[in-house]
Design a protein around this motif. Structure first.
Motif, PDB file in Angstrom:
ATOM      1  N   TRP A 440      48.476  44.122  40.845  1.00 52.04           N
ATOM      2  CA  TRP A 440      48.509  42.869  41.259  1.00 52.04           C
ATOM      3  C   TRP A 440      47.501  42.499  42.406  1.00 52.04           C
ATOM      4  O   TRP A 440      47.488  43.281  43.508  1.00 52.04           O
ATOM      5  N   HIS A 441      46.651  41.710  42.131  1.00 58.49           N
ATOM      6  CA  HIS A 441      45.524  41.108  43.294  1.00 58.49           C
ATOM      7  C   HIS A 441      46.126  39.839  44.022  1.00 58.49           C
ATOM      8  O   HIS A 441      46.314  39.808  45.065  1.00 58.49           O
ATOM      9  N   ASP A 442      46.601  39.012  43.131  1.00 52.00           N
ATOM     10  CA  ASP A 442      47.205  37.714  43.487  1.00 52.00           C
ATOM     11  C   ASP A 442      48.285  37.185  42.475  1.00 52.00           C
ATOM     12  O   ASP A 442      47.980  37.229  41.429  1.00 52.00           O
ATOM     13  N   SER A 444      50.842  33.750  42.388  1.00 55.77           N
ATOM     14  CA  SER A 444      51.447  32.744  43.127  1.00 55.77           C
ATOM     15  C   SER A 444      51.849  31.588  42.109  1.00 55.77           C
ATOM     16  O   SER A 444      51.369  31.550  40.973  1.00 55.77           O
ATOM     17  N   THR A 446      51.887  27.535  42.686  1.00 55.39           N
ATOM     18  CA  THR A 446      51.458  26.387  43.576  1.00 55.39           C
ATOM     19  C   THR A 446      51.835  25.109  43.003  1.00 55.39           C
ATOM     20  O   THR A 446      51.697  24.590  41.782  1.00 55.39           O
ATOM     21  N   ARG A 456      49.584  31.345  38.885  1.00 53.11           N
ATOM     22  CA  ARG A 456      48.087  32.152  38.786  1.00 53.11           C
ATOM     23  C   ARG A 456      48.430  33.735  38.781  1.00 53.11           C
ATOM     24  O   ARG A 456      49.295  34.014  39.789  1.00 53.11           O
ATOM     25  N   ARG A 460      43.938  43.701  39.233  1.00 48.34           N
ATOM     26  CA  ARG A 460      43.075  44.491  39.452  1.00 48.34           C
ATOM     27  C   ARG A 460      43.268  45.851  38.860  1.00 48.34           C
ATOM     28  O   ARG A 460      44.326  46.214  38.624  1.00 48.34           O
ATOM     29  N   ARG A 530      38.619  42.798  38.244  1.00 51.59           N
ATOM     30  CA  ARG A 530      39.682  41.808  38.217  1.00 51.59           C
ATOM     31  C   ARG A 530      39.547  40.968  37.095  1.00 51.59           C
ATOM     32  O   ARG A 530      38.369  40.637  36.580  1.00 51.59           O
ATOM     33  N   LYS A 532      41.817  37.106  35.434  1.00 50.59           N
ATOM     34  CA  LYS A 532      42.862  36.039  36.003  1.00 50.59           C
ATOM     35  C   LYS A 532      43.402  35.304  34.767  1.00 50.59           C
ATOM     36  O   LYS A 532      42.765  35.034  33.853  1.00 50.59           O
ATOM     37  N   GLU A 534      45.888  31.571  34.088  1.00 50.00           N
ATOM     38  CA  GLU A 534      46.530  30.498  34.855  1.00 50.00           C
ATOM     39  C   GLU A 534      47.466  29.750  33.694  1.00 50.00           C
ATOM     40  O   GLU A 534      47.073  29.792  32.514  1.00 50.00           O
TER      41      GLU A 534
END
Length: 565
Positions: A440-442, A444, A446, A456, A460, A530, A532, A534
């Motif tokens: 995991w890089h990020d 979250s 929100t 999100r 990576r 990386r 992503k 969402e």
């Protein structure tokens, strides 16, 4: 640790007991299973080594290691046992081993061909190339030389027969040594050489050397460019026809997390890379660069040179090898694979820069004298048997002697075995640590409105190799990109995005330049490692959403997100 020694070669029952003991004493690090039966019904053992507390083996990048597919190449089995021992004893003490077993997995098959190895280790030994099944015919030869121990001393040596037309003569520099007779030479005492054995239906004049009844070469039976018997002897009736090869092919194909592999063979003291049947010029340039990088590190850590099988290890300049294990791993599985030829008696004797195969066709007599000197000094004379007379049942008076090949040329003598196989663990661990690694890089959630949340996930690749591993695999589309999935609780709705989506491949550091300045100026280093995903989700506060990411080669991740307004 089980009571194991590395100055001996283990028969099947003893090897099995050692593997059971390893697994029993280290259940958190090793599991043992049979991946199938051999032709004679023996289990073919597969050791899975990883820190299971850090995840299941299928959720981690993997590295394959095997040995002893050829019957008399016994050091391959011991190299695998030694590697298992090093991994288990090094975990928690050696930083690289600990990091490797926490994040990667090794699949180790110490003895691919247990039947052939049993024949080689029997008393007396029975030496064949590979599989014990009769092939291509069901019957034994009815005429000619049958290789076996005729004087009952437990060795299969050479027979020296006086013959005025013989191509050999006794060396003037050492009476034990036979050297080639000069092309126009006459008037001397000459000899004919044959393997030790008996003659079936000998007519008193013609000596035939028929092919052995067990004509299989299991390392020609893999599906990569397999060729029928008329084109390549020993390849079997069809690809993966033999149970030993079927077991490996089935297991590896069922474990797409395998990112690389090494097959231990004997002998020559060299690290061989594919392809066996194709020039380096035909490989993707990126793969060739990586192969050279891995080979350079292999040479630095093992002392063995790295070489192309096609360019530097040809049995005949006009012939190629197909159907080999390492070629199949690279060509059809798309991973970096090697054949390690353990042991070089020539190098032990101080013969440094020699051509592995060509040496046997032609070399200076000084090399033979160096080998005999090494035998006398390092082996106390045990490797070369001085010629002695024997009454042969068909040929009458002959002499037996010469090199005892099984534990001198084909395998290290037991006393030198451990120092030879100790070369490899650091390279194998380093090689495994090159594999892609999904992290995991990020991650979250929100809040963007009443009970609305933007989820999100950014992943990576922390490994050196790209997620697809080889450029060839990418070109052939052998492996899917990263898959991200969302698991919603009751009462939640997915408003935007797909519950499961493929977000592509992740680059590694393998193809980065070594200079910070290039033709177009400063090197550009974008975040191609990386990707992503969402989603827009409607859910009550406090709901827990599970996010998963997986890649066949780079591993699997799972995390829970608690939604907070």
């Amino acid at each position: 640790m089980p009571d194991i020694r590395f100055d001996q070669y283990y028969r099947y029952d003893a090897l099995s007991a050692l593997l059971y003991a390893f697994a029993a004493r280290h259940p958190a690090l090793m599991r043992l299973a049979s991946i199938g039966k051999s032709h004679e019904g023996r289990d073919i053992w597969l050791a899975t080594l990883t820190a299971f507390a850090h995840g299941d083996d299928r959720d981690k990048p993997a590295f394959w290691v095997d040995g002893n597919i050829h019957a008399p190449e016994l050091a391959g089995s011991t190299a695998c046992l030694y590697f298992i021992h090093e991994l288990l004893s090094g975990y928690g003490h050696d930083p690289d081993i600990s990091r490797c077993l926490d994040s990667r997995v090794f699949y180790i098959c110490p003895r691919v061909n247990p039947d052939g190895a049993e024949w080689a280790l029997a008393e007396p030994p029975r030496i064949i190339r590979s599989g014990t099944r009769s092939y291509p015919h069901d019957e034994e030869p009815v005429r000619g030389l049958i290789r076996e121990d005729i004087d009952g001393d437990g060795r299969i040596l050479s027979m020296r027969i006086a013959d005025p037309d013989g191509p050999w003569k006794i060396s003037a520099q050492d009476a034990r040594l036979l050297v080639p007779r000069e092309p126009a030479e006459t008037g001397g005492e000459y000899y004919r050489l044959l393997p030790e054995g008996r003659l079936e239906n000998y007519d008193g004049h013609l000596i035939h050397t028929p092919p052995p009844a067990q004509g299989l070469d299991l390392n020609r039976n893999f599906p990569a460019k397999w060729r029928e018997e008329s084109q390549q002897t020993g390849a079997g009736p069809y690809p993966a026809s033999e149970p030993e090869v079927q077991n490996l092919v089935r297991f590896i194909a069922d474990h797409p997390n395998i990112c690389g592999g090494v097959a231990f063979h004997c002998y020559s003291g060299v690290l061989l890379r594919p392809l066996s049947y194709q020039s380096d010029e035909d490989l993707p340039a990126e793969d060739l660069w990586v192969y050279r990088k891995i080979g350079d590190q292999g040479t630095a850590l093992t002392g063995y040179p790295a070489a192309s099988a096609y360019h530097e290890f040809r049995y005949h300049p006009k012939e190629i090898i197909t159907g080999a294990m390492d070629d199949w791993l690279y060509e059809q599985q798309g991973v970096f694979a090697w054949t390690v030829e353990i042991w070089s008696p020539q190098r032990q004797a101080g013969i440094g820069d020699y051509r592995y195969i060509d040496w046997y066709r032609e070399h200076p007599v000084e090399d033979d004298l160096k080998l005999l000197k090494w035998n006398d000094e390092a082996l106390n004379g045990a490797g070369f048997v001085p010629w002695y007379p024997v009454d042969h049942p068909q040929l009458g008076r002959v002499e037996l002697g010469g090199w005892d090949p099984l534990f001198t040329f084909w395998n290290p003598p037991p006393a030198l075995l451990e120092q030879e196989i100790a070369r490899f663990p650091k390279w194998l661990v380093w090689h495994a640590l090159l594999s892609p690694r999904l992290e995991w890089h990020d991650l979250s959630a929100t809040a963007v409105g009443n009970d609305l949340y933007l989820i999100r996930a950014v992943v990576r690749n922390s490994g050196w190799l790209p997620s697809y591993v080889t450029k060839l695999a990418a070109e052939k589309k052998l492996v899917r990109g990263v898959i991200c999935e969302l698991e919603l609780p009751n009462g939640a709705r997915l408003l935007q995005g797909e519950r499961r989506m493929e977000i592509g491949q992740l680059e590694g550091r393998a193809h980065k330049p070594s200079s910070t300045f290039g033709w177009a100026g400063s090197v550009s280093d974008p975040t191609l490692h990386r990707a992503k995903a969402e989603w827009l989700v409607q859910a009550p506060a406090g709901a827990v959403i599970t996010v998963r990411a997986r890649h066949a080669r780079a591993g699997a991740l799972s995390a829970e997100l608690s939604l907070c307004p």
